[in-house]
Design a protein around this motif. Structure first.
Motif, PDB file in Angstrom:
ATOM      1  N   ASP A  41      49.722  27.771  48.699  1.00 66.62           N
ATOM      2  CA  ASP A  41      49.338  28.403  47.435  1.00 66.62           C
ATOM      3  C   ASP A  41      49.100  26.853  46.823  1.00 66.62           C
ATOM      4  O   ASP A  41      50.167  26.326  46.421  1.00 66.62           O
ATOM      5  N   PHE A  72      44.013  28.372  46.341  1.00 69.09           N
ATOM      6  CA  PHE A  72      43.883  29.197  47.454  1.00 69.09           C
ATOM      7  C   PHE A  72      45.415  29.692  47.831  1.00 69.09           C
ATOM      8  O   PHE A  72      46.322  28.975  47.678  1.00 69.09           O
ATOM      9  N   LEU A  74      47.282  31.750  50.940  1.00 65.44           N
ATOM     10  CA  LEU A  74      47.374  32.351  52.069  1.00 65.44           C
ATOM     11  C   LEU A  74      48.830  33.295  52.278  1.00 65.44           C
ATOM     12  O   LEU A  74      50.038  32.911  52.223  1.00 65.44           O
ATOM     13  N   ARG A  76      50.899  36.038  54.616  1.00 66.45           N
ATOM     14  CA  ARG A  76      51.308  36.778  55.713  1.00 66.45           C
ATOM     15  C   ARG A  76      52.243  37.936  55.518  1.00 66.45           C
ATOM     16  O   ARG A  76      53.247  37.855  55.153  1.00 66.45           O
ATOM     17  N   THR A 115      42.301  37.065  57.484  1.00 65.05           N
ATOM     18  CA  THR A 115      42.091  35.846  58.417  1.00 65.05           C
ATOM     19  C   THR A 115      42.534  35.835  59.667  1.00 65.05           C
ATOM     20  O   THR A 115      42.075  35.452  60.674  1.00 65.05           O
ATOM     21  N   LYS A 153      47.378  38.299  58.128  1.00 65.55           N
ATOM     22  CA  LYS A 153      47.230  37.336  57.042  1.00 65.55           C
ATOM     23  C   LYS A 153      46.004  37.647  56.140  1.00 65.55           C
ATOM     24  O   LYS A 153      44.893  38.030  56.492  1.00 65.55           O
ATOM     25  N   LEU A 155      43.774  35.694  52.902  1.00 65.08           N
ATOM     26  CA  LEU A 155      43.452  34.399  52.489  1.00 65.08           C
ATOM     27  C   LEU A 155      42.652  34.717  51.177  1.00 65.08           C
ATOM     28  O   LEU A 155      41.672  35.359  51.187  1.00 65.08           O
TER      29      LEU A 155
END
Length: 515
Positions: A41, A72, A74, A76, A115, A153, A155
């Protein structure tokens, strides 16, 4: 016998608690568990004005408008429970295709990609009208069926909400994951899974609990260490061999400490006297069960038909000599020649010109009997010719000065103080006198190995005698078991004897060469 055995209770507790903890963790709590991690983050602003920002400076909406404070994230999502998760396990209405929603306070989603898929079977869950959307700046994820251990994941590129403000260098609030799993962790929320660099509190608590169990069991074991299973109370008399008396005294003290309520006395005045005392005590006892054991260096010989033997140890004996004699090695033939009076001066054997003086035991001694049988080839020592062991009595016909002492310590003291003196004793007692040389026989020291090969003749089996069969629960029977158990064997060995149980033939309890 106690109804509750604490050692058993603690052992069961130490086994059951970890099992219950594992069942709780993996079967109940962790049976269905869907979690998420924020793996990145970060704000995409050029804080240090890098010349290599490139495309990161041109982050735009579809219409070409630059993003406000782009960032951005990401995420999971992972099934870290013990079972798989189906579409029906998501806590939403049956007609709702969305299983999870991700909200970003003060930000809105500008772009989204999936992703990474841990397994290809997850791909169809994100294709077509699966429920994967971005609406009103919120990520909507479909109800993805996930086997145990699988993950995917997401993104996302985000920008600041137009009405929101952010101070320079400040971070945005973390994302909020909204969703639930039926029968999942706690209330069924989807918790954030954090990487741990230390040990969890439940794990530390379990380890501390097990440590308390172990320490408590250790303390209980120390309290009952070496305690025989059949501790008996009452009084017991031990008599007989002076050579074995040090072992009996130490064993009696250890038994009394281990078994409260027992009182054991040791009276050592010779093997023969001990056998006679046991015989008399047995005849006088109304049931023929005297609380007495007699220990003898060697078998009882003729007589005493009611006395039953039990081999306890292989005892080694040794000749001891005064330092002024100048002799440390003798053959059995030379020893016999000395005791028969054919040699009277150590100079005749290559030693100093000092008269030979013999210090022996009385005719009730088992050690004396062993010497006569094993070394002197049956020759019986003549009577005493001296009281002080230095000067022969007037009128004595014997060429040698001979004296007798009642116990092993007295023999050792007299030999050490009398020039040219030669005596004999059990090995353990002799080893404690550093200033008193022990005589080798034909070059061999007193040892079980030398006796096993027939090279050392001065040994005998130590017997414990009882008057008839002992009652199994009597103190005498319990003490005999204690003496031949682990603790007793250690005491026997510490005093230079060899426990019968360690020999090749424990029943005969004699060297191999004599078996």
């Amino acid at each position: 016998m106690d109804i509750l055995r604490w050692d058993v209770f603690l052992t069961v507790l130490g086994v059951v608690v970890p099992i219950l903890a594992a069942l709780y963790e993996f079967v109940f709590v962790g049976r269905k568990r869907l979690g998420y991690r924020v793996q990145m983050d970060t704000i995409a602003s050029d804080e240090v004005h890098s010349a290599y920002a490139g495309a990161l400076q041109r982050l735009e909406r579809d219409g070409g408008t630059p993003l406000l404070d782009p960032s951005f994230v990401l995420l999971r999502f992972e099934n870290n429970g013990a079972t798989h998760i189906d579409e029906s396990d998501y806590a939403v209405l049956d007609d709702d295709r969305v299983g999870i929603r991700v909200v970003f306070p003060d930000r809105r989603v500008a772009g989204l990609v999936v992703t990474e898929l841990s397994h290809p079977y997850l791909r169809p869950s994100f294709e077509g009208d699966s429920g994967l959307h971005v609406r009103n700046g919120v990520i909507q994820l479909p109800r993805v069926p996930m086997n145990r251990g699988t993950h995917y994941k997401v993104l996302a590129a985000l920008e600041r909400e137009p009405g929101a403000t952010r101070a320079a260098g400040a971070e945005f609030a973390p994302p909020k994951v909204i969703g639930g799993i039926k029968g999942g962790v706690g209330s069924g929320d989807i918790p954030e899974t954090r990487s741990r660099t230390g040990t969890s509190v439940p794990a530390i608590s379990l380890v501390c609990f097990l440590m308390v169990i172990i320490v408590t069991q250790s303390l209980l074991s120390l309290r009952d260490e070496n305690a025989p299973l059949d501790c008996a109370s009452g009084e017991l008399a031990l008599t007989g061999s002076t050579a074995f008396a040090p072992v009996l005294e130490e064993a009696a003290t250890a038994y009394e400490d281990t078994c409260p309520g027992s009182r054991i006395t040791v009276t050592a005045d010779g093997s023969a006297n001990g056998l006679n005392a046991l015989e008399s005590a047995g005849r006088e006892h109304e049931r023929g069960e005297p609380s007495m054991l007699a220990f003898s260096d060697g078998p009882k010989g003729d007589g005493h038909p009611r006395l039953l033997p039990r081999p306890v140890a292989l005892s080694l004996f040794t000749l001891v000599i005064n330092e002024e004699a100048g002799v440390l090695d003798l053959t059995p033939e030379q020893v016999r020649a000395i005791f028969e009076g054919r040699l009277t001066n150590w100079g005749e054997l290559g030693g100093e010109d000092v008269p030979i003086r013999l210090v022996g035991r009385d005719d009730k001694s088992g050690t004396r009997r062993v010497l006569q049988q094993r070394v002197l080839d049956g020759f019986r020592e003549p009577g005493s010719t001296s009281d002080n062991c230095r000067d022969r009595d007037p009128g004595a016909r014997d060429r040698l000065t001979r004296c007798e002492r009642d116990a092993t310590p007295e023999v050792l003291d007299t030999v050490a103080e009398t020039p040219g003196a030669l005596g004999y004793a059990e090995l353990g007692a002799a080893q404690e006198r550093e200033n008193l040389p022990r005589v080798r026989l034909s070059g061999h020291e007193a040892s079980t190995e030398a006796a096993d090969y027939g090279a050392y003749p001065f040994w005998e089996t130590e017997y414990a005698y009882t008057y008839g069969e002992l009652p199994a629960k009597s103190l005498a029977a319990s003490f005999l078991r204690y003496l031949t158990d682990e603790v007793g064997r250690d005491l026997v060995r510490a005093h230079g004897h060899r426990p019968c149980t360690e020999l090749q033939n424990p029943v005969l309890c004699r060297p191999v060469a004599q078996g």
